[in-house]
Design a protein around this motif. Structure first.
Motif, PDB file in Angstrom:
ATOM      1  N   ASN A  63      33.235  29.035  36.331  1.00 45.39           N
ATOM      2  CA  ASN A  63      33.983  30.101  37.004  1.00 45.39           C
ATOM      3  C   ASN A  63      33.055  31.099  37.703  1.00 45.39           C
ATOM      4  O   ASN A  63      33.433  32.223  38.018  1.00 45.39           O
ATOM      5  N   LEU A  65      30.568  32.878  36.894  1.00 47.88           N
ATOM      6  CA  LEU A  65      29.952  34.069  36.322  1.00 47.88           C
ATOM      7  C   LEU A  65      28.441  33.901  36.404  1.00 47.88           C
ATOM      8  O   LEU A  65      27.687  34.867  36.380  1.00 47.88           O
ATOM      9  N   ARG A  91      38.867  31.494  40.364  1.00 49.71           N
ATOM     10  CA  ARG A  91      39.033  32.250  39.124  1.00 49.71           C
ATOM     11  C   ARG A  91      40.486  32.456  38.750  1.00 49.71           C
ATOM     12  O   ARG A  91      40.816  32.599  37.577  1.00 49.71           O
ATOM     13  N   ARG A  92      41.351  32.467  39.754  1.00 54.60           N
ATOM     14  CA  ARG A  92      42.771  32.613  39.424  1.00 54.60           C
ATOM     15  C   ARG A  92      43.290  31.393  38.691  1.00 54.60           C
ATOM     16  O   ARG A  92      44.243  31.477  37.932  1.00 54.60           O
ATOM     17  N   PHE A  98      36.348  34.824  25.777  1.00 46.93           N
ATOM     18  CA  PHE A  98      34.979  35.131  25.436  1.00 46.93           C
ATOM     19  C   PHE A  98      34.761  35.254  23.934  1.00 46.93           C
ATOM     20  O   PHE A  98      35.672  35.585  23.184  1.00 46.93           O
ATOM     21  N   ASN A 102      36.297  40.906  24.698  1.00 48.40           N
ATOM     22  CA  ASN A 102      36.291  41.649  25.959  1.00 48.40           C
ATOM     23  C   ASN A 102      37.659  42.149  26.395  1.00 48.40           C
ATOM     24  O   ASN A 102      37.991  42.138  27.583  1.00 48.40           O
ATOM     25  N   PHE A 104      40.170  45.071  27.400  1.00 46.70           N
ATOM     26  CA  PHE A 104      39.921  46.363  28.031  1.00 46.70           C
ATOM     27  C   PHE A 104      40.347  47.463  27.059  1.00 46.70           C
ATOM     28  O   PHE A 104      41.528  47.645  26.781  1.00 46.70           O
ATOM     29  N   HIS A 106      40.588  50.638  27.143  1.00 45.56           N
ATOM     30  CA  HIS A 106      41.338  51.812  27.557  1.00 45.56           C
ATOM     31  C   HIS A 106      42.774  51.467  27.948  1.00 45.56           C
ATOM     32  O   HIS A 106      43.524  52.322  28.397  1.00 45.56           O
ATOM     33  N   VAL A 120      46.204  41.094  41.183  1.00 49.88           N
ATOM     34  CA  VAL A 120      45.832  39.914  41.953  1.00 49.88           C
ATOM     35  C   VAL A 120      47.044  39.247  42.589  1.00 49.88           C
ATOM     36  O   VAL A 120      46.988  38.799  43.724  1.00 49.88           O
TER      37      VAL A 120
ATOM     38  N   GLY B 126      30.554  42.665  29.322  1.00 47.89           N
ATOM     39  CA  GLY B 126      31.582  41.681  29.003  1.00 47.89           C
ATOM     40  C   GLY B 126      32.939  42.034  29.594  1.00 47.89           C
ATOM     41  O   GLY B 126      33.704  41.169  30.006  1.00 47.89           O
ATOM     42  N   LEU B 127      33.231  43.349  29.642  1.00 49.61           N
ATOM     43  CA  LEU B 127      34.521  43.767  30.190  1.00 49.61           C
ATOM     44  C   LEU B 127      34.596  43.457  31.670  1.00 49.61           C
ATOM     45  O   LEU B 127      35.629  43.018  32.184  1.00 49.61           O
ATOM     46  N   GLU B 129      32.982  41.112  33.131  1.00 48.37           N
ATOM     47  CA  GLU B 129      33.088  39.651  33.264  1.00 48.37           C
ATOM     48  C   GLU B 129      34.506  39.180  33.000  1.00 48.37           C
ATOM     49  O   GLU B 129      35.017  38.297  33.688  1.00 48.37           O
ATOM     50  N   ALA B 130      35.133  39.772  31.990  1.00 50.65           N
ATOM     51  CA  ALA B 130      36.510  39.365  31.692  1.00 50.65           C
ATOM     52  C   ALA B 130      37.406  39.647  32.886  1.00 50.65           C
ATOM     53  O   ALA B 130      38.247  38.836  33.252  1.00 50.65           O
ATOM     54  N   ALA B 131      37.213  40.804  33.512  1.00 49.29           N
ATOM     55  CA  ALA B 131      38.019  41.129  34.687  1.00 49.29           C
ATOM     56  C   ALA B 131      37.730  40.163  35.823  1.00 49.29           C
ATOM     57  O   ALA B 131      38.638  39.707  36.515  1.00 49.29           O
ATOM     58  N   ALA B 132      36.447  39.839  36.000  1.00 55.29           N
ATOM     59  CA  ALA B 132      36.087  38.887  37.052  1.00 55.29           C
ATOM     60  C   ALA B 132      36.720  37.536  36.775  1.00 55.29           C
ATOM     61  O   ALA B 132      37.252  36.885  37.682  1.00 55.29           O
ATOM     62  N   ALA B 133      36.670  37.107  35.504  1.00 55.55           N
ATOM     63  CA  ALA B 133      37.224  35.800  35.142  1.00 55.55           C
ATOM     64  C   ALA B 133      38.719  35.742  35.418  1.00 55.55           C
ATOM     65  O   ALA B 133      39.271  34.671  35.661  1.00 55.55           O
ATOM     66  N   LEU B 134      39.387  36.894  35.381  1.00 55.43           N
ATOM     67  CA  LEU B 134      40.822  36.912  35.663  1.00 55.43           C
ATOM     68  C   LEU B 134      41.101  36.893  37.154  1.00 55.43           C
ATOM     69  O   LEU B 134      42.251  36.877  37.579  1.00 55.43           O
ATOM     70  N   GLY B 135      40.035  36.929  37.954  1.00 60.56           N
ATOM     71  CA  GLY B 135      40.238  36.876  39.393  1.00 60.56           C
ATOM     72  C   GLY B 135      40.389  38.250  40.043  1.00 60.56           C
ATOM     73  O   GLY B 135      40.712  38.362  41.211  1.00 60.56           O
ATOM     74  N   ILE B 136      40.127  39.315  39.278  1.00 57.16           N
ATOM     75  CA  ILE B 136      40.255  40.662  39.833  1.00 57.16           C
ATOM     76  C   ILE B 136      39.051  40.934  40.741  1.00 57.16           C
ATOM     77  O   ILE B 136      37.913  40.694  40.363  1.00 57.16           O
ATOM     78  N   SER B 137      39.309  41.466  41.936  1.00 61.88           N
ATOM     79  CA  SER B 137      38.236  41.624  42.916  1.00 61.88           C
ATOM     80  C   SER B 137      37.259  42.725  42.506  1.00 61.88           C
ATOM     81  O   SER B 137      37.548  43.551  41.649  1.00 61.88           O
ATOM     82  N   GLN B 140      38.644  46.228  42.848  1.00 57.34           N
ATOM     83  CA  GLN B 140      39.652  46.552  41.839  1.00 57.34           C
ATOM     84  C   GLN B 140      39.025  46.687  40.457  1.00 57.34           C
ATOM     85  O   GLN B 140      39.448  47.514  39.666  1.00 57.34           O
ATOM     86  N   TYR B 144      39.816  50.001  38.293  1.00 57.33           N
ATOM     87  CA  TYR B 144      40.682  49.947  37.109  1.00 57.33           C
ATOM     88  C   TYR B 144      39.945  49.754  35.799  1.00 57.33           C
ATOM     89  O   TYR B 144      40.471  50.076  34.741  1.00 57.33           O
ATOM     90  N   ILE B 145      38.755  49.177  35.854  1.00 59.53           N
ATOM     91  CA  ILE B 145      38.041  48.911  34.609  1.00 59.53           C
ATOM     92  C   ILE B 145      36.825  49.824  34.463  1.00 59.53           C
ATOM     93  O   ILE B 145      36.703  50.586  33.511  1.00 59.53           O
TER      94      ILE B 145
END
Lengths: 257, 231, 231
Positions: A63, A65, A91-92, A98, A102, A104, A106, A120, B126-127, B129-137, B140, B144-145
């Motif tokens: 993906n 990374l 990625r979508r 992980f 990981n 979020f 907040h 997205v 890691g956070l 990366e998790a956002a990236a893995a979800l496809g978030i640009s 964004q 947001y993160i």
């Protein structure tokens, strides 16, 4: 026990992931050496091996990374190159879970799930929330929806992480040592969710030390050492009749505890 | 040497007349400094050397020289340059208030951008990366993160920097401005009673410091709800 | 730039004063910081409250105010004392060098108190336990185990204190110390070029900041050399 296995030798497998001669360098250190791997639709692959063997690097290249240096990676028909459009599209369709969850911190549990679809796919709020709640039920923690991640146990957090990956409706899910950071009593609750996913036909690549899981779920077990795929095969052959000496050594170390 | 209570009671209201100016200097510079700080941060983490390098030089210069010197350069020094006198900024730059705001903002912008950068770097990789893995640009992810978490991480340092900025406003008295410090100095010059006047002024500043710290502590508490473990 | 020629040696002497001031204040700062930290870490309630008061007062008051208070205040004390001996004396000036360095050392010392205290508490208790379990005496453990670990932790923030210290020396010009800003004022009187002269002062301070930053970087590398292990 999961009985329906995929026959990896079928000629017309619908390939979801293809890695061809992939190299990856970190500076002068070569993490992946000429890796070749194919994963067909609905297949489950478990990747195992000692620390530093390149297992995590392998799936993180899928993906993007991590960016591979040589060779070709094709995911769901998209070749991974430097063009940004490619990466987001890939990625979508590829979810990732992980080792350290990981989540979020907040955002509440349900907001964790709803964030990506909102940003997205611009999914409308009501529909988004409904999908998220259904997924929380699927991982068996719908009552935690409004809690903060830190209020949940490790096993619960990882299940939320799996639900979060599922919210984007991926065709493939990558697991990077999903149970390695969990206390022993919480491992099975996560593995159960993963087994359910497998049963429903999800294509999965899982880096894991859980050999029981590999035996019962995997179509293909891949052993990596020092950046190379040393041996791979269906679990029956792999565990009972390993061909390579390094594989035998590793299995001895990991299975006698 | 006696302690003149009457003098204290007489001076305090006079000094408090300057509090409006002190607060104006503080708030205006804080807001402008924050905006500048965010702008510099974005340049700095843009990944493009031609944006990041000048920014780093700017920060280096403004953090490496005394703020008093910066104030003097802007107030006493700039009028020497003809192109400044001819520019559209001249009406601001020839007034001591304008110069003070400019100097304080430019200075705090440099410090704040480093603070913001510290916050951004403190966000767990890691956070992202998790956002990236979800496809978030990338954009964004930052909004947001990274930002919400970074802001919470920066708060203590931001609070300290606000206190520093408040203390720096007293330097405006060196360029004729009559903030609390300026008024105090005039009173002392007339009465030769530094203890009474300066000590009372010190108490006033301490109260303001306390107020600033309490405010930020409250904000931090609210923002950390998700971080505290419920028993 | 030719306006500056002829003034270079004056600026040089001014810079030397800054260097002298820096080192004198640095020694006092370390002393005040250690005493303050010691007081805060002790079990003595009186010592703790005095130390707390110390840090609160000197971190929350503008530096220029502390400076003026000490300068005028000490002048008054000296004058009063002198008048006991000779009633004819109207005013005794307290040398700005000492008033200034003392005042600044008190201010930065209050920050150093927190830094040293934090460094002390930040030492891994496991290391101390291990040393004591090996039979090493309390004093020797303190000297050979705790202090080396402490200064490693204290170094980065203390580096920042040193930067603040050198920049605050510029303020002492306000009470008449003949260092670089003072030279600049004289030069401006003769040449009418405030911008040029103040830029020179800025550059001098930037030079000092750079030297300090590089020194601290070098010290940090030395302190952490056991942690840089290559595979």
């Amino acid at each position: 026990m999961y009985e329906e296995r995929h026959d990896m030798s079928k000629v017309d497998r619908e390939l979801m992931i293809e890695l061809e001669n992939v190299d990856k360098f970190f500076g002068s250190f070569q993490a992946l050496k000429g890796v070749n791997l194919t994963v067909g639709k609905g297949e489950k692959v478990v990747v195992c091996g000692p620390s530093g063997s390149g297992k995590s690097t392998l799936i993180r290249c899928i993906n993007r990374l991590e960016q591979h240096n040589n060779g070709k990676i094709v995911v769901n028909g998209h070749e991974l190159t430097d063009a940004v459009k490619d990466i987001d599209v890939v990625r979508r369709e590829v979810g990732m879970v992980f080792q350290s969850f990981n989540l979020f911190p907040h955002l509440s549990v349900i907001d964790n799930l709803m964030l990506a679809p909102k940003l997205v796919r611009k999914t409308p709020k009501a529909e988004n929330r409904e999908i998220a709640m259904r997924l929380l039920e699927r991982v068996k923690i719908p009552d935690q929806a409004d809690k903060w991640p830190i209020q949940l146990s490790g096993g619960q957090q990882q299940r939320v992480a799996i639900a979060r990956a599922l919210c984007m409706n991926p065709k493939i899910i990558l697991f990077d040592e999903p149970t390695s950071a969990l206390d022993p009593e919480m491992i099975s609750e996560v593995l159960d969710v993963m087994i359910d996913l497998a049963r429903e036909g999800m294509t999965m690549i899982c880096v894991s030390h859980e050999m029981g899981f590999a035996r019962s779920v995997a179509d293909n077990v891949v052993f990596m050492d020092e950046g190379e795929i040393v041996e791979s095969g269906p679990p029956g052959t792999f565990f009972d009749n390993p061909k390579n000496d390094r594989t035998k050594l590793f299995l001895e170390q990991i299975l006698t505890h | 040497m006696s302690f003149d209570i009457e003098l204290i009671l007489d001076s305090i209201p006079k000094m408090l007349m300057g509090i409006g100016l002190t607060f104006e200097l503080l708030f205006l510079s804080l807001v402008l400094g924050t905006v500048l700080g965010i702008f510099l941060l974005i340049l700095r983490i843009s990944g493009r050397w031609y944006l990041a390098a000048p920014t780093m030089v700017y920060i280096y210069i403004f953090r490496g020289t005394p703020i008093l010197v910066q104030i003097f350069i802007i107030y006493y020094g700039l009028p020497q340059l003809e192109f400044v006198r001819d520019s559209i900024f001249w009406p601001i730059l020839r007034e001591p208030f304008g110069c003070a705001i400019v100097a304080l903002s430019l200075n705090s912008g440099a410090y704040l951008s480093e603070i913001f950068r510290g916050g951004v770097l403190g966000v767990d990789r890691g956070l992202k990366e998790a956002a990236a893995a979800l496809g978030i640009s990338v954009r964004q992810r930052f909004i947001y993160i990274t930002s919400p978490i970074a802001i919470r991480l920066c708060l203590p340092a931001y609070s300290n920097d606000t206190v520093s900025l408040m203390k720096s406003t007293a330097l405006a008295s060196t360029i004729t401005l009559l903030d609390m410090m300026g008024i105090a100095r005039t009173i002392v010059a007339e009465t030769y009673a530094p203890y009474e006047v300066f000590i009372s002024l010190m108490v006033i500043y301490l109260i303001i410091t306390w107020a600033i710290q309490r405010t930020f502590a409250g904000i931090e508490k609210r923002m950390s709800r998700h971080v505290r473990r419920e028993a | 730039m030719s306006a500056v020629s002829g003034w270079w040696d004056d600026f040089f002497w001014g810079s030397l004063v800054v260097v002298e001031l820096f080192f004198v204040a640095l020694i006092m700062t370390i002393l005040f910081g250690l005493i303050g930290a010691g007081a805060k870490l002790s079990n003595n309630r009186v010592a703790k409250s005095i130390a707390s008061g110390y840090t609160i007062v000197f971190r929350g008051t503008p530096e220029i105010l502390v400076l003026l208070l000490f300068y005028f205040g000490s002048a008054i004390i000296l004058t009063t004392i002198a008048q006991i001996f000779d009633p004819e004396i109207k005013f005794v000036d307290f040398p700005p060098f000492w008033a200034g360095s003392f005042a600044i050392a008190l201010i930065i010392g209050s920050y150093a108190t927190e830094t040293f205290r934090g460094a002390f508490l930040g030492v891994d208790p496991g290391q101390i336990e291990a040393a004591r379990a090996l039979g090493i005496s309390s004093l020797k453990t303190f000297i050979y185990v705790r202090i080396p670990a402490m200064w490693r932790l204290a170094l980065p923030p203390f580096g920042n204190h040193m930067l603040s210290l050198v920049k605050d020396t510029a303020l002492i010009a306000i009470i008449g110390l003949e260092e670089t800003l003072f030279v600049a004022e004289m030069a401006i009187g003769y040449t009418g070029k405030p911008f040029t002269m103040y830029i020179v002062v800025g550059a001098i301070y930037l030079g000092f900041s750079t030297i300090i930053t590089l020194t601290v970087m070098g010290l940090e590398r030395y302190a952490n050399r056991h942690l840089e292990v290559t595979r």
